[in-house]
Design a protein around this motif. Sequence first.
Motif, short mmCIF file in Angstrom:
data_model
loop_
_atom_site.label_atom_id
_atom_site.label_comp_id
_atom_site.label_asym_id
_atom_site.label_seq_id
_atom_site.Cartn_x
_atom_site.Cartn_y
_atom_site.Cartn_z
N GLY A 91 -12.82 0.19 -32.36
CA GLY A 91 -12.99 -1.25 -32.51
C GLY A 91 -14.25 -1.67 -33.23
N ILE A 92 -15.04 -0.72 -33.73
CA ILE A 92 -16.30 -1.06 -34.39
C ILE A 92 -16.30 -0.52 -35.83
CG2 ILE A 92 -18.81 -0.79 -34.36
CD1 ILE A 92 -18.65 -0.36 -31.35
N ALA A 93 -16.67 -1.38 -36.76
CA ALA A 93 -16.91 -0.96 -38.15
C ALA A 93 -18.41 -1.02 -38.37
CB ALA A 93 -16.18 -1.87 -39.13
N TYR A 94 -19.03 0.12 -38.60
CA TYR A 94 -20.48 0.20 -38.72
C TYR A 94 -20.92 -0.11 -40.15
CZ TYR A 94 -20.40 2.53 -34.18
OH TYR A 94 -20.22 2.82 -32.85
N GLY A 95 -22.06 -0.81 -40.27
CA GLY A 95 -22.60 -1.13 -41.59
C GLY A 95 -23.94 -0.48 -41.88
N LEU A 96 -24.51 0.21 -40.90
CA LEU A 96 -25.79 0.89 -41.10
C LEU A 96 -25.56 2.32 -41.54
CD1 LEU A 96 -27.71 -0.44 -37.96
CD2 LEU A 96 -27.90 -1.24 -40.32
N VAL A 97 -26.51 2.86 -42.29
CA VAL A 97 -26.30 4.15 -42.90
C VAL A 97 -26.32 5.30 -41.90
CG1 VAL A 97 -28.74 4.57 -43.44
CG2 VAL A 97 -26.95 5.56 -44.89
N ALA A 98 -27.11 5.21 -40.83
CA ALA A 98 -27.22 6.32 -39.88
C ALA A 98 -25.88 6.66 -39.24
CB ALA A 98 -28.28 6.01 -38.83
N PRO A 99 -25.15 5.71 -38.66
CA PRO A 99 -23.84 6.07 -38.09
C PRO A 99 -22.84 6.55 -39.13
CG PRO A 99 -24.20 3.69 -37.96
CD PRO A 99 -25.50 4.31 -38.34
N LEU A 100 -22.93 6.03 -40.35
CA LEU A 100 -22.01 6.48 -41.39
C LEU A 100 -22.24 7.95 -41.72
CD1 LEU A 100 -21.99 3.41 -43.82
CD2 LEU A 100 -20.77 3.77 -41.67
N PHE A 101 -23.49 8.37 -41.71
CA PHE A 101 -23.80 9.78 -41.97
C PHE A 101 -23.38 10.65 -40.79
CE2 PHE A 101 -27.37 9.05 -45.33
CZ PHE A 101 -26.40 8.62 -46.22
N GLU A 102 -23.45 10.10 -39.58
CA GLU A 102 -22.95 10.84 -38.41
C GLU A 102 -21.44 11.05 -38.54
OE1 GLU A 102 -24.11 8.74 -34.90
OE2 GLU A 102 -26.24 8.87 -35.34
N GLN A 103 -20.74 10.01 -38.99
CA GLN A 103 -19.31 10.13 -39.24
C GLN A 103 -19.03 11.21 -40.28
OE1 GLN A 103 -17.77 6.34 -40.43
NE2 GLN A 103 -18.14 5.35 -38.45
N ALA A 104 -19.83 11.20 -41.36
CA ALA A 104 -19.62 12.15 -42.45
C ALA A 104 -19.72 13.59 -41.97
CB ALA A 104 -20.66 11.89 -43.55
N LYS A 105 -20.67 13.85 -41.07
CA LYS A 105 -20.86 15.21 -40.57
C LYS A 105 -19.65 15.66 -39.75
CE LYS A 105 -24.66 18.08 -39.07
NZ LYS A 105 -26.11 18.09 -38.79
N VAL A 106 -19.14 14.76 -38.91
CA VAL A 106 -17.96 15.09 -38.10
C VAL A 106 -16.74 15.31 -38.98
CG1 VAL A 106 -16.37 14.20 -36.36
CG2 VAL A 106 -18.83 13.93 -36.05
N LEU A 107 -16.56 14.43 -39.96
CA LEU A 107 -15.42 14.55 -40.86
C LEU A 107 -15.47 15.86 -41.64
CD1 LEU A 107 -12.93 13.70 -42.35
CD2 LEU A 107 -14.29 12.07 -43.67
N ALA A 108 -16.64 16.21 -42.16
CA ALA A 108 -16.79 17.46 -42.91
C ALA A 108 -16.46 18.64 -42.01
CB ALA A 108 -18.21 17.58 -43.44
N ASN A 109 -16.89 18.58 -40.77
CA ASN A 109 -16.63 19.65 -39.82
C ASN A 109 -15.12 19.84 -39.61
OD1 ASN A 109 -18.36 21.39 -38.12
ND2 ASN A 109 -17.09 20.58 -36.47
N HIS A 110 -14.42 18.73 -39.52
CA HIS A 110 -12.96 18.78 -39.31
C HIS A 110 -12.25 19.29 -40.56
CE1 HIS A 110 -9.42 17.77 -36.94
NE2 HIS A 110 -8.88 17.28 -38.04
N LEU A 111 -12.65 18.80 -41.74
CA LEU A 111 -12.04 19.25 -42.99
C LEU A 111 -12.28 20.73 -43.23
CD1 LEU A 111 -12.90 16.25 -45.34
CD2 LEU A 111 -10.61 16.94 -44.60
N ALA A 112 -13.42 21.23 -42.77
CA ALA A 112 -13.73 22.65 -42.93
C ALA A 112 -12.96 23.52 -41.95
CB ALA A 112 -15.23 22.87 -42.73
N GLU A 113 -12.13 22.85 -41.10
CA GLU A 113 -11.26 23.52 -40.13
C GLU A 113 -12.04 24.21 -39.03
OE1 GLU A 113 -8.62 25.97 -42.44
OE2 GLU A 113 -7.59 24.24 -43.32
N TYR A 114 -13.23 23.64 -38.74
CA TYR A 114 -13.99 24.14 -37.59
C TYR A 114 -13.43 23.55 -36.30
CZ TYR A 114 -17.62 26.47 -40.32
OH TYR A 114 -18.31 27.32 -41.15
#
Length: 816
Positions: free
Chosen positions: A290-313
């Motif tokens: 329910g939250i769309a973040y506009g600050l860069v810190a949470p967006l980079f946290e999302q990026a790390k999780v997404l990369a982890n998933h795409l890498a099939e970890y």
Amino acid sequence: MNKLKLVMVGNGMAGVRTLEELIKLTPDLYEITVFGQEPHPNYNRILLSPVLAGEQKIEEIILNSYGWYADNNITLHTGWNVTQVDRVRRVVYAENKSGEQRTASYDRLILATGSNPFILPIAGSDLEGVLAYRDIADTQAMIEASQKYKNAVVIGGGLLGLEAANGLMKRGMSVTVVHVAQWLMERQLDKTAGKLLQQSLEARGMHFRIGAQTQSLLGDANGRVKQVVFKDGTHALAELVVMAVGIRPNTALAEKMRLHCEKGIVVTDTLQTVTDARIYAVGECAAHRGIAYGLVAPLFEQAKVLANHLAEYGIGRYTGSLTSTKLKVTGIDLFSAGDFMGSSDGSTEEIILSDPHEGIYKKLVIRNDQLVGACLYGDTVDGSWYFKLLREARSVSDIREKLMFGESNIGDVGHEGHSKAASMSDEAEVCGCNGVNKGTICKAIKEKGLFTLEEVRKHTKASASCGSCTGLVEQILMFTAGGDYSATPKLKAICGCADSSHQDARDAIREQKLLTNEAVFKALNWRHPTGCATCRPAINYYRLSTWPKLAKDDPQSRFINERSHANIQKDGTYSVIPRMWGGETTADELRRIADVVDKYKIPTVKVTGGQRIDLLGVKKEDLVNVWKDIGMPSGHAYAKALRTVKTCVGSEWCRMGTQDSTSMGKELERSMWRMYAPHKVKFAVSGCPRNCAEAGIKDVGIIGVESGWEMYIGGNGGIKTEVAQFFTKLKTPEQVLEYTGAFMQLYREEGWYLERTVHYINRVGLDYVKKKILDDEAGRKAFWARLQNALEGEPDPWFEFDKAQVDTRQFEAISV
């Protein structure tokens, strides 16, 4: 084995950070294609404000060049708009402005479409000169408008609006900020802090219409905006209108693809869209719980999780972010985090410190003995510590009475020297945007030989996003790359770049007349062609001291304090110590100092042990004007140079004095005050053997006696106190100058970098120094002549910027 195909729509900060993280984990799993709507590679959108203000150029905010994409085998299409996606066939369709079309098939698709600026649906919003503030094109249009027109109105008093207003003011425009709420930045500040911010910005020339509602925009005969009309019937002149009233997640493509959207593209904890598991969304377009973040810190946290998933970890989950806001708006410090407004139901308590005169306001919100919110204005040094307490959710009952006064007042933390960075643990977070801790930065500095802030940003990304942690990163860089060593360097390799010792380097520079760092590195077969944090400042000094007037200084091979020409402090501010000849001053100088303290709201004024006045807490962007307004020479309190000449009042005033120590000290200081050396150097002159100036623990100590002067050398009042050794007796002030200057030049030419005079003397022997200075009259006079020649024409870095090669861009305020 065929690679999986990964396509990303969007080329912004969150999306490209995902690719960076993915490539670290598995560089060969995917064939990657990126479509970016803008005609640019990935850039730091947060730093558009300094570009608007003229402080940086577009090329300086590029995060990933075209070469980076090529090096990582990423196909980048800039200037292409993705028009549709066939989810059944898994094909992306794109089109450019010329009508050309391209397709790309995918196995996995990332939507990183960001957000769109909200434009008020009012009459006249389509007039020429009405802009949003979102990208490089908007920024360039505002810059061009500022060159033609005078009056600007910025609608929106949030962070983005104030950044736009600040930039346009710096471009010479008269700017009015229109804000419908009761105070500025109401989402980041409470009313008290918001009003303090408004007062500070008004003092800088910004105008405000608080509580005003925009009704319409009127245009001239040419279709350009000329006036903003408010609902109360009043108006404001405006040849440029910037709308900064918020953003909306860009879900147009996702909706066309029939993905579920609600406040953004709805995603799971692995950033997969809830509609199609092959499709992910990251950044401002994504709605997580329910939250769309506009600050860069949470967006980079999302990026790390997404990369982890795409890498099939398959082990990372994004569960949301506790956000904080730490900003600099035109040099004003702000910080807020958590529930800083508190609750009206009585469930929270507030601790408040307010000092309107000094522009400082602090509010801490506590619930059930836990810190749940913080709002700081004017003094944000403890913001990161408060944020840590928020995230840990620990009880603060044991530290409650000291909580308002910051981390340095809790337990045994203390003020360790000037640097907060020195007392931080390796696990302590430094850069919230990029999740970089102190240990990571220190490791990179040591292992990669990093020496400048830009190098640290490149290798760790610390301070590369919003920039609010820049001061702390500079502190870490200073003490990690350039510690103030007091022990004699060993006769071993200068650093890991070479097998050559300090003496090898000195000899080669003299014998082969090596005038540049690069020439030294090449001649001595340096393993690292550009050197590192240890060898670069040493080699730079050796060249300058061996070949004055011929070798050119390399400012980037100096430590951060010497590049800024002021001492960085624990909170990222600086101290300024003007030179006072022999510790003597005048009423006029004191008035100027007092005026500067008031004008720039400098929080602390302290008399130093070297009989000077230290102004502590000067903001970096104020340094140039502070130096100018004080109008006194640099005290070089930050440099490996002559710091002070301490004196007593001597025979001019003291009934015990045998010699005029004040005049002697002033002569010594004036003759050598621009002298750089292997390490810091301090002199003292006492008018009689009672030695009130403590000459016995200085690099050169001069003590007045009935027959003239006694000279002592090699004293040190540092970590390990060393008593100066008697050197010789002298009869006249001229001899004091000559013998002191000769000894200093000998030390300058033969001392190893970061070697104090006491350690130099211990290494070569006192008899050797006496032989060079006392026994060889011609040699002594030659040393003294060489020093005078080297110092002739040396610039004062506080005033002669060009001659001293001072990059004044470092002092410009960055609004982030």
